[in-house]
Design a protein around this motif. Sequence first.
Motif, PDB file in Angstrom:
ATOM      1  N   SER A   1       1.093  -1.064   0.229  1.00 48.59           N
ATOM      2  CA  SER A   1      -0.547   0.195  -0.115  1.00 48.59           C
ATOM      3  C   SER A   1       0.635   1.562   0.031  1.00 48.59           C
ATOM      4  N   LEU A   2      -0.024   2.352  -0.872  1.00 44.94           N
ATOM      5  CA  LEU A   2       1.128   3.061  -1.247  1.00 44.94           C
ATOM      6  C   LEU A   2       0.695   4.726  -1.486  1.00 44.94           C
ATOM      7  N   PHE A   3      -0.928   4.589  -0.571  1.00 43.73           N
ATOM      8  CA  PHE A   3      -1.592   5.203  -1.161  1.00 43.73           C
ATOM      9  C   PHE A   3      -1.421   6.924  -0.580  1.00 43.73           C
ATOM     10  N   ASP A   4      -2.033   7.906  -0.466  1.00 39.63           N
ATOM     11  CA  ASP A   4      -1.369   8.827   0.397  1.00 39.63           C
ATOM     12  C   ASP A   4      -0.512   9.605   0.730  1.00 39.63           C
ATOM     13  N   ASN A   5      -0.133   9.910  -0.704  1.00 41.46           N
ATOM     14  CA  ASN A   5       1.311  10.287  -0.755  1.00 41.46           C
ATOM     15  C   ASN A   5       1.238  11.520  -2.154  1.00 41.46           C
ATOM     16  N   ASN A   6       2.331  11.478  -2.058  1.00 42.70           N
ATOM     17  CA  ASN A   6       3.042  12.760  -3.425  1.00 42.70           C
ATOM     18  C   ASN A   6       3.898  12.478  -4.088  1.00 42.70           C
ATOM     19  N   PHE A   7       3.548  11.504  -4.788  1.00 39.17           N
ATOM     20  CA  PHE A   7       4.648  10.766  -5.794  1.00 39.17           C
ATOM     21  C   PHE A   7       5.113  11.698  -6.965  1.00 39.17           C
ATOM     22  N   GLU A   8       5.724  11.491  -7.580  1.00 40.87           N
ATOM     23  CA  GLU A   8       5.337  12.436  -9.112  1.00 40.87           C
ATOM     24  C   GLU A   8       6.327  11.323 -10.025  1.00 40.87           C
ATOM     25  N   GLY A   9       5.884  11.221 -11.237  1.00 43.35           N
ATOM     26  CA  GLY A   9       6.908  10.926 -12.513  1.00 43.35           C
ATOM     27  C   GLY A   9       5.790   9.839 -12.750  1.00 43.35           C
ATOM     28  N   PHE A  10       6.418   8.979 -14.015  1.00 45.39           N
ATOM     29  CA  PHE A  10       5.742   7.820 -14.282  1.00 45.39           C
ATOM     30  C   PHE A  10       6.019   6.340 -13.333  1.00 45.39           C
ATOM     31  N   PHE A  11       5.280   5.718 -13.473  1.00 37.39           N
ATOM     32  CA  PHE A  11       4.738   4.992 -12.427  1.00 37.39           C
ATOM     33  C   PHE A  11       4.335   3.086 -13.188  1.00 37.39           C
ATOM     34  N   SER A  12       6.001   2.735 -14.073  1.00 40.64           N
ATOM     35  CA  SER A  12       4.300   1.666 -14.502  1.00 40.64           C
ATOM     36  C   SER A  12       4.219  -0.331 -13.841  1.00 40.64           C
TER      37      SER A  12
ATOM     38  N   PHE B   1      -2.858  -4.585  -3.725  1.00 46.15           N
ATOM     39  CA  PHE B   1      -2.024  -3.540  -4.334  1.00 46.15           C
ATOM     40  C   PHE B   1      -2.373  -2.300  -4.099  1.00 46.15           C
ATOM     41  N   GLY B   2      -2.002  -1.049  -4.327  1.00 42.67           N
ATOM     42  CA  GLY B   2      -3.152   0.360  -3.800  1.00 42.67           C
ATOM     43  C   GLY B   2      -1.796   0.784  -4.030  1.00 42.67           C
ATOM     44  N   VAL B   3      -2.696   3.038  -4.596  1.00 43.59           N
ATOM     45  CA  VAL B   3      -1.384   3.699  -4.732  1.00 43.59           C
ATOM     46  C   VAL B   3      -2.215   4.931  -5.666  1.00 43.59           C
ATOM     47  N   ASN B   4      -1.923   5.524  -5.092  1.00 38.97           N
ATOM     48  CA  ASN B   4      -2.154   7.225  -4.883  1.00 38.97           C
ATOM     49  C   ASN B   4      -1.199   8.505  -5.125  1.00 38.97           C
ATOM     50  N   SER B   5      -1.354   9.426  -5.781  1.00 42.77           N
ATOM     51  CA  SER B   5      -0.777  10.762  -5.057  1.00 42.77           C
ATOM     52  C   SER B   5      -0.879  11.883  -5.106  1.00 42.77           C
ATOM     53  N   ARG B   6      -1.413  12.269  -4.186  1.00 45.75           N
ATOM     54  CA  ARG B   6      -2.076  14.093  -3.957  1.00 45.75           C
ATOM     55  C   ARG B   6      -1.333  14.848  -4.858  1.00 45.75           C
ATOM     56  N   SER B   7      -0.024  14.698  -5.383  1.00 40.39           N
ATOM     57  CA  SER B   7       0.292  15.234  -6.907  1.00 40.39           C
ATOM     58  C   SER B   7      -0.099  15.240  -8.025  1.00 40.39           C
ATOM     59  N   ASN B   8      -0.378  16.223  -8.982  1.00 39.20           N
ATOM     60  CA  ASN B   8      -1.257  16.238 -10.643  1.00 39.20           C
ATOM     61  C   ASN B   8       0.091  15.659 -10.943  1.00 39.20           C
ATOM     62  N   SER B   9       1.262  15.527 -10.588  1.00 37.19           N
ATOM     63  CA  SER B   9       2.267  15.380 -11.813  1.00 37.19           C
ATOM     64  C   SER B   9       2.357  13.851 -11.561  1.00 37.19           C
ATOM     65  N   PHE B  10       1.604  13.022 -11.057  1.00 37.54           N
ATOM     66  CA  PHE B  10       1.927  11.415 -10.763  1.00 37.54           C
ATOM     67  C   PHE B  10       1.189  10.557 -11.768  1.00 37.54           C
ATOM     68  N   GLN B  11       1.513   9.902 -12.646  1.00 37.63           N
ATOM     69  CA  GLN B  11       0.996   9.122 -13.510  1.00 37.63           C
ATOM     70  C   GLN B  11       1.379   7.821 -14.023  1.00 37.63           C
ATOM     71  N   VAL B  12       0.608   7.140 -13.616  1.00 31.11           N
ATOM     72  CA  VAL B  12       0.312   5.258 -13.063  1.00 31.11           C
ATOM     73  C   VAL B  12       0.505   4.988 -15.435  1.00 31.11           C
ATOM     74  N   VAL B  13       1.317   4.114 -15.393  1.00 25.80           N
ATOM     75  CA  VAL B  13       1.320   3.476 -17.007  1.00 25.80           C
ATOM     76  C   VAL B  13       1.618   1.880 -16.919  1.00 25.80           C
ATOM     77  N   SER B  14       0.410   0.971 -17.859  1.00 23.10           N
ATOM     78  CA  SER B  14       0.591   0.072 -17.935  1.00 23.10           C
ATOM     79  C   SER B  14       0.531  -0.308 -19.091  1.00 23.10           C
ATOM     80  N   GLU B  15       1.957  -0.006 -20.692  1.00 23.11           N
ATOM     81  CA  GLU B  15       1.797  -0.112 -21.760  1.00 23.11           C
ATOM     82  C   GLU B  15       1.437  -1.830 -22.412  1.00 23.11           C
ATOM     83  N   GLY B  16       1.115  -2.084 -22.963  1.00 21.99           N
ATOM     84  CA  GLY B  16       1.738  -3.766 -23.943  1.00 21.99           C
ATOM     85  C   GLY B  16      -0.024  -4.459 -23.190  1.00 21.99           C
ATOM     86  N   SER B  17       0.811  -5.796 -23.183  1.00 24.76           N
ATOM     87  CA  SER B  17      -0.335  -6.922 -22.634  1.00 24.76           C
ATOM     88  C   SER B  17       0.627  -8.046 -22.177  1.00 24.76           C
ATOM     89  N   TRP B  18       1.907  -7.975 -21.473  1.00 30.02           N
ATOM     90  CA  TRP B  18       2.206  -8.411 -20.498  1.00 30.02           C
ATOM     91  C   TRP B  18       1.363  -8.671 -19.658  1.00 30.02           C
TER      92      TRP B  18
END
Length: 362
Positions: A264-275, A288-305
């Motif tokens: 669990s990584l909820f309710d922090n100020n992470f930034e940048g991309f997280f794959s 698994f859980g994550v979110n950020s108070r920062s608008n510059s944080f983005q979770v990505v999930s590319e491809g069909s892994w």
Amino acid sequence: MEGKLFLKQYLIWVMILLLGQLHGYKSCILKERNALLDLKKFLISTTEGGQSEPVLPTWTNDTTSDCCQWERVKCNSTSGRILELSIRGLNLKESSLLNLSLLHPFEEVQSLDLSESKFGGFFDGAEVYKSLSRLRNLEILDLSSNKFNSSIFAFLNAATSLTTLLLQGNNMNSPFPAKELSPLVKLKFLDLSGNGFSGSMELQGICKLKNLQELDLSQNNLVGEFPLCLTVLTGLRVLDLSSNQMTGKLPSSLANLESLEYFSLFDNNFEGFFSLESLANLSMLKVFGVNSRSNSFQVVSEGSWKPKFQLNAIALWSCNLEKLPHFLLHQKDLRLVDLSDNNISGQFPSWLLATRRVASQG
């Protein structure tokens, strides 16, 4: 006639004694019985006035009463020595000090539950800082939901036999004692949540605890980036760093935590991309859980892994997700999916609902 009656009673007593020995049971030893009564007397002296319920009513001066049968006490059935002791949830005066010397007679105690009792600290005379070291078999210590401040760590340093330390909910509001716990090398379970610790997320002291399986630092005010040293604790099954002030990018070395089941990584100020693909090899992961108070944080999930794990729950709210993670197609055990407050557009995929139906039927 009286002689025959006496002989009969004597034989019955001998038989009871022999049966007890055959079954390996002994009543508690006198030294520890007296220590329990001393502890009760102390607790009564620190109890809030006007308490309607008696304190530990089964702890009695009746000499025929076996203290191994008293409430909150568990003994070794062979030696009669006390193994577990709880004084949890007593209505004590605010910030009472516990006299640790009252616990010294319980030399074989393995578990002490002192939680939810308003304790504010310890006092113990000249050997105050080494007092817990006398309890050489102590493995589980629960001090949660009390009024302890950070000075408690000077005592805990000596409790080197501990495998479980629960200190959550003491609201210490002090700098994080990063190095104070490093002597407790046997620790497997450590909960320091809900203490308002401030300062750096530098955890070098904790990262030396190579046996850690569960670590909870949630609900504090720790700042800085995700501590890279945590990724060497490959035995971690539970890691909760939620509700802090962490910043920066999440490292790809999270992939090293191959034993994680709950993360669990909820309710922090992470930034940048997280794959999400960086979690692909965490074969034990269930939650698994994550979110950020920062608008510059983005979770990505590319491809069909295809991941090695089968999740029960995933929460990725406020993560600037633009696409539904395709890997969810492979998750057959899902019970909870929270993707709220993201930027996902397009038609909702029917395969996710199908996956949920399969899970609910299973």
